[in-house]
Design a protein around this motif. Structure first.
Motif, PDB file in Angstrom:
ATOM      1  N   LYS A  29      11.184 -44.917 -37.974  1.00 46.55           N
ATOM      2  CA  LYS A  29      11.971 -46.152 -37.873  1.00 46.55           C
ATOM      3  C   LYS A  29      11.197 -47.343 -38.411  1.00 46.55           C
ATOM      4  O   LYS A  29      11.733 -48.180 -39.134  1.00 46.55           O
ATOM      5  CB  LYS A  29      12.373 -46.408 -36.422  1.00 46.55           C
ATOM      6  CG  LYS A  29      13.173 -47.698 -36.251  1.00 46.55           C
ATOM      7  CD  LYS A  29      13.750 -47.809 -34.865  1.00 46.55           C
ATOM      8  CE  LYS A  29      12.687 -47.806 -33.811  1.00 46.55           C
ATOM      9  NZ  LYS A  29      13.257 -47.981 -32.468  1.00 46.55           N
ATOM     10  N   ALA A  30       9.913 -47.409 -38.088  1.00 45.66           N
ATOM     11  CA  ALA A  30       9.090 -48.519 -38.555  1.00 45.66           C
ATOM     12  C   ALA A  30       9.029 -48.533 -40.072  1.00 45.66           C
ATOM     13  O   ALA A  30       9.112 -49.586 -40.701  1.00 45.66           O
ATOM     14  CB  ALA A  30       7.685 -48.401 -37.968  1.00 45.66           C
ATOM     15  N   SER A  31       8.900 -47.347 -40.677  1.00 48.21           N
ATOM     16  CA  SER A  31       8.836 -47.252 -42.131  1.00 48.21           C
ATOM     17  C   SER A  31      10.138 -47.716 -42.763  1.00 48.21           C
ATOM     18  O   SER A  31      10.137 -48.436 -43.771  1.00 48.21           O
ATOM     19  CB  SER A  31       8.529 -45.809 -42.541  1.00 48.21           C
ATOM     20  OG  SER A  31       8.566 -45.671 -43.944  1.00 48.21           O
ATOM     21  N   ILE A  32      11.271 -47.316 -42.167  1.00 51.36           N
ATOM     22  CA  ILE A  32      12.565 -47.718 -42.714  1.00 51.36           C
ATOM     23  C   ILE A  32      12.749 -49.220 -42.620  1.00 51.36           C
ATOM     24  O   ILE A  32      13.207 -49.874 -43.561  1.00 51.36           O
ATOM     25  CB  ILE A  32      13.710 -46.987 -41.978  1.00 51.36           C
ATOM     26  CG1 ILE A  32      13.661 -45.481 -42.295  1.00 51.36           C
ATOM     27  CG2 ILE A  32      15.070 -47.559 -42.392  1.00 51.36           C
ATOM     28  CD1 ILE A  32      14.625 -44.655 -41.491  1.00 51.36           C
ATOM     29  N   PRO A  93       7.279 -50.247 -27.831  1.00 53.63           N
ATOM     30  CA  PRO A  93       6.835 -51.385 -28.631  1.00 53.63           C
ATOM     31  C   PRO A  93       7.344 -51.357 -30.063  1.00 53.63           C
ATOM     32  O   PRO A  93       7.722 -52.387 -30.609  1.00 53.63           O
ATOM     33  CB  PRO A  93       5.308 -51.258 -28.575  1.00 53.63           C
ATOM     34  CG  PRO A  93       5.044 -50.597 -27.268  1.00 53.63           C
ATOM     35  CD  PRO A  93       6.173 -49.620 -27.089  1.00 53.63           C
ATOM     36  N   LEU A  94       7.358 -50.166 -30.701  1.00 50.60           N
ATOM     37  CA  LEU A  94       7.832 -50.097 -32.071  1.00 50.60           C
ATOM     38  C   LEU A  94       9.310 -50.415 -32.166  1.00 50.60           C
ATOM     39  O   LEU A  94       9.779 -50.969 -33.161  1.00 50.60           O
ATOM     40  CB  LEU A  94       7.552 -48.708 -32.663  1.00 50.60           C
ATOM     41  CG  LEU A  94       6.203 -48.550 -33.360  1.00 50.60           C
ATOM     42  CD1 LEU A  94       5.992 -47.114 -33.789  1.00 50.60           C
ATOM     43  CD2 LEU A  94       6.089 -49.486 -34.548  1.00 50.60           C
ATOM     44  N   ASP A  95      10.100 -50.061 -31.128  1.00 49.30           N
ATOM     45  CA  ASP A  95      11.518 -50.403 -31.128  1.00 49.30           C
ATOM     46  C   ASP A  95      11.687 -51.916 -31.147  1.00 49.30           C
ATOM     47  O   ASP A  95      12.494 -52.460 -31.895  1.00 49.30           O
ATOM     48  CB  ASP A  95      12.215 -49.834 -29.883  1.00 49.30           C
ATOM     49  CG  ASP A  95      12.202 -48.314 -29.852  1.00 49.30           C
ATOM     50  OD1 ASP A  95      12.130 -47.711 -30.926  1.00 49.30           O
ATOM     51  OD2 ASP A  95      12.264 -47.754 -28.754  1.00 49.30           O
ATOM     52  N   THR A  96      10.941 -52.609 -30.303  1.00 51.11           N
ATOM     53  CA  THR A  96      11.016 -54.061 -30.232  1.00 51.11           C
ATOM     54  C   THR A  96      10.573 -54.685 -31.540  1.00 51.11           C
ATOM     55  O   THR A  96      11.193 -55.638 -32.035  1.00 51.11           O
ATOM     56  CB  THR A  96      10.139 -54.581 -29.080  1.00 51.11           C
ATOM     57  OG1 THR A  96      10.554 -53.963 -27.861  1.00 51.11           O
ATOM     58  CG2 THR A  96      10.247 -56.090 -28.942  1.00 51.11           C
ATOM     59  N   GLN A  97       9.501 -54.175 -32.131  1.00 47.07           N
ATOM     60  CA  GLN A  97       9.030 -54.691 -33.405  1.00 47.07           C
ATOM     61  C   GLN A  97      10.070 -54.490 -34.509  1.00 47.07           C
ATOM     62  O   GLN A  97      10.317 -55.391 -35.312  1.00 47.07           O
ATOM     63  CB  GLN A  97       7.729 -53.982 -33.787  1.00 47.07           C
ATOM     64  CG  GLN A  97       6.496 -54.503 -33.077  1.00 47.07           C
ATOM     65  CD  GLN A  97       5.919 -55.726 -33.778  1.00 47.07           C
ATOM     66  OE1 GLN A  97       5.674 -55.713 -34.982  1.00 47.07           O
ATOM     67  NE2 GLN A  97       5.704 -56.785 -33.023  1.00 47.07           N
ATOM     68  N   ALA A  98      10.675 -53.305 -34.553  1.00 47.03           N
ATOM     69  CA  ALA A  98      11.677 -53.023 -35.582  1.00 47.03           C
ATOM     70  C   ALA A  98      12.883 -53.943 -35.436  1.00 47.03           C
ATOM     71  O   ALA A  98      13.422 -54.444 -36.429  1.00 47.03           O
ATOM     72  CB  ALA A  98      12.110 -51.560 -35.509  1.00 47.03           C
ATOM     73  N   ALA A  99      13.325 -54.178 -34.196  1.00 45.88           N
ATOM     74  CA  ALA A  99      14.452 -55.079 -33.973  1.00 45.88           C
ATOM     75  C   ALA A  99      14.097 -56.501 -34.391  1.00 45.88           C
ATOM     76  O   ALA A  99      14.912 -57.208 -34.995  1.00 45.88           O
ATOM     77  CB  ALA A  99      14.860 -55.046 -32.498  1.00 45.88           C
ATOM     78  N   SER A 100      12.867 -56.933 -34.096  1.00 47.62           N
ATOM     79  CA  SER A 100      12.428 -58.270 -34.482  1.00 47.62           C
ATOM     80  C   SER A 100      12.368 -58.405 -35.997  1.00 47.62           C
ATOM     81  O   SER A 100      12.753 -59.435 -36.556  1.00 47.62           O
ATOM     82  CB  SER A 100      11.052 -58.571 -33.878  1.00 47.62           C
ATOM     83  OG  SER A 100      11.108 -58.606 -32.476  1.00 47.62           O
ATOM     84  N   LEU A 101      11.880 -57.350 -36.676  1.00 49.39           N
ATOM     85  CA  LEU A 101      11.797 -57.391 -38.129  1.00 49.39           C
ATOM     86  C   LEU A 101      13.190 -57.455 -38.749  1.00 49.39           C
ATOM     87  O   LEU A 101      13.414 -58.178 -39.723  1.00 49.39           O
ATOM     88  CB  LEU A 101      11.040 -56.174 -38.649  1.00 49.39           C
ATOM     89  CG  LEU A 101      10.818 -56.115 -40.165  1.00 49.39           C
ATOM     90  CD1 LEU A 101       9.994 -57.313 -40.633  1.00 49.39           C
ATOM     91  CD2 LEU A 101      10.145 -54.819 -40.566  1.00 49.39           C
ATOM     92  N   ALA A 102      14.138 -56.706 -38.174  1.00 49.19           N
ATOM     93  CA  ALA A 102      15.507 -56.737 -38.691  1.00 49.19           C
ATOM     94  C   ALA A 102      16.118 -58.124 -38.534  1.00 49.19           C
ATOM     95  O   ALA A 102      16.753 -58.648 -39.449  1.00 49.19           O
ATOM     96  CB  ALA A 102      16.355 -55.703 -37.955  1.00 49.19           C
ATOM     97  N   GLU A 103      15.913 -58.740 -37.378  1.00 51.41           N
ATOM     98  CA  GLU A 103      16.457 -60.074 -37.132  1.00 51.41           C
ATOM     99  C   GLU A 103      15.815 -61.102 -38.065  1.00 51.41           C
ATOM    100  O   GLU A 103      16.499 -61.967 -38.620  1.00 51.41           O
ATOM    101  CB  GLU A 103      16.219 -60.466 -35.676  1.00 51.41           C
ATOM    102  CG  GLU A 103      16.836 -61.806 -35.294  1.00 51.41           C
ATOM    103  CD  GLU A 103      16.605 -62.151 -33.837  1.00 51.41           C
ATOM    104  OE1 GLU A 103      16.954 -63.269 -33.434  1.00 51.41           O
ATOM    105  OE2 GLU A 103      16.068 -61.305 -33.095  1.00 51.41           O
ATOM    106  N   LEU A 104      14.505 -60.999 -38.238  1.00 53.88           N
ATOM    107  CA  LEU A 104      13.805 -61.924 -39.124  1.00 53.88           C
ATOM    108  C   LEU A 104      14.283 -61.756 -40.568  1.00 53.88           C
ATOM    109  O   LEU A 104      14.520 -62.746 -41.274  1.00 53.88           O
ATOM    110  CB  LEU A 104      12.298 -61.676 -39.038  1.00 53.88           C
ATOM    111  CG  LEU A 104      11.406 -62.428 -40.026  1.00 53.88           C
ATOM    112  CD1 LEU A 104      11.554 -63.935 -39.837  1.00 53.88           C
ATOM    113  CD2 LEU A 104       9.951 -62.011 -39.853  1.00 53.88           C
ATOM    114  N   SER A 105      14.432 -60.513 -41.020  1.00 52.42           N
ATOM    115  CA  SER A 105      14.833 -60.245 -42.401  1.00 52.42           C
ATOM    116  C   SER A 105      16.223 -60.785 -42.709  1.00 52.42           C
ATOM    117  O   SER A 105      16.551 -61.041 -43.862  1.00 52.42           O
ATOM    118  CB  SER A 105      14.798 -58.739 -42.679  1.00 52.42           C
ATOM    119  OG  SER A 105      13.499 -58.227 -42.498  1.00 52.42           O
ATOM    120  N   ALA A 106      17.053 -60.937 -41.671  1.00 52.86           N
ATOM    121  CA  ALA A 106      18.416 -61.419 -41.869  1.00 52.86           C
ATOM    122  C   ALA A 106      18.523 -62.937 -41.778  1.00 52.86           C
ATOM    123  O   ALA A 106      19.613 -63.488 -41.923  1.00 52.86           O
ATOM    124  CB  ALA A 106      19.337 -60.773 -40.830  1.00 52.86           C
ATOM    125  N   ALA A 107      17.411 -63.635 -41.561  1.00 50.90           N
ATOM    126  CA  ALA A 107      17.449 -65.092 -41.402  1.00 50.90           C
ATOM    127  C   ALA A 107      17.941 -65.766 -42.676  1.00 50.90           C
ATOM    128  O   ALA A 107      17.549 -65.402 -43.785  1.00 50.90           O
ATOM    129  CB  ALA A 107      16.054 -65.618 -41.048  1.00 50.90           C
TER     130      ALA A 107
END
Length: 213
Positions: A29-32, A93-107
């Motif tokens: 998931k982190a890689s994706i 932790p990786l789930d939270t990081q992935a969700a944060s990255l997705a939200e940031l990428s959509a800014a």
């Protein structure tokens, strides 16, 4: 034996349900999510028409359809976040990081800057001042010896350093980390090598420093 379409559908459903669910590794998931964050999107049709070339040329690398990104992130979180294994309410932790990255990428105000890493590798900093959040993605980052870790920092205009999390080099793919804490406009994001667990203040020269705008 010939089956009717309905009977064939029933058989396929039973076969699918008979297979034990397998939870993908957190690393998948982190890689994706990292690939989503650094994959450029084609310019919108409106930006490609004559007379809009200058606008298209200045379009940000990370402009993308938000609905597509959010849908992809939701699918990844549903599939790889342990829903099928009964872990939907115990995010890792990786789930939270992935969700944060997705939200940031959509800014809508997402910006990016890149720089080389001392010792090898190329880093990309992405950030949103609206969200006051940033992430670093590094290709070709070397692994550290035992007892050492990479540490992120926010450095303000006066040079004061605030710890923003530690991370290790990925064995495969892109190494990435969403920074802890809140970002301010003009902050510099730095990376140093520190003892395991991190340090309250940098103890080595930075191997990476990227200033936001």
């Amino acid at each position: 034996m010939n089956l009717t379409p309905r009977e064939q559908n029933d058989v396929e459903t039973e076969l699918g349900l008979a297979v034990l669910p397998v939870e993908p590794s957190p690393g998948l998931k982190a890689s994706i999510m990292a690939k989503i964050a650094v994959t450029p999107q084609l310019p919108r049709e409106a930006d490609a028409v004559p007379g809009r070339a200058e606008s298209a040329a200045h379009a940000r690398w990370f402009t993308r359809p938000v609905t597509i990104l959010v849908a992809a992130a939701a699918a990844i979180l549903l599939f790889a976040g342990g829903v099928f294994a009964g872990n939907a309410f115990a995010p890792r932790p990786l789930d939270t990081q992935a969700a944060s990255l997705a939200e940031l990428s959509a800014a809508g105000d997402l910006q990016r800057a890149s720089a080389e890493v001392a010792g090898g590798g190329v880093a990309t900093l992405i950030w949103s001042l609206d969200q006051r959040r940033s992430a670093v993605l590094i290709d070709g980052l070397s692994a550290l010896p035992a007892g050492k870790t990479y540490q992120l920092w926010y450095l303000d205009a006066e040079g004061a350093a605030t710890p923003a999390g530690t991370f290790e080099a990925s064995a495969t793919g892109t190494t990435w980390r969403v920074l802890d804490g809140a970002m301010s406009g003009g902050d510099t994001v730095g990376v140093t090598v520190e003892p395991d667990g991190g340090s309250p203040a940098p103890t080595t020269d930075p191997i990476l420093a990227i200033t936001s705008s």
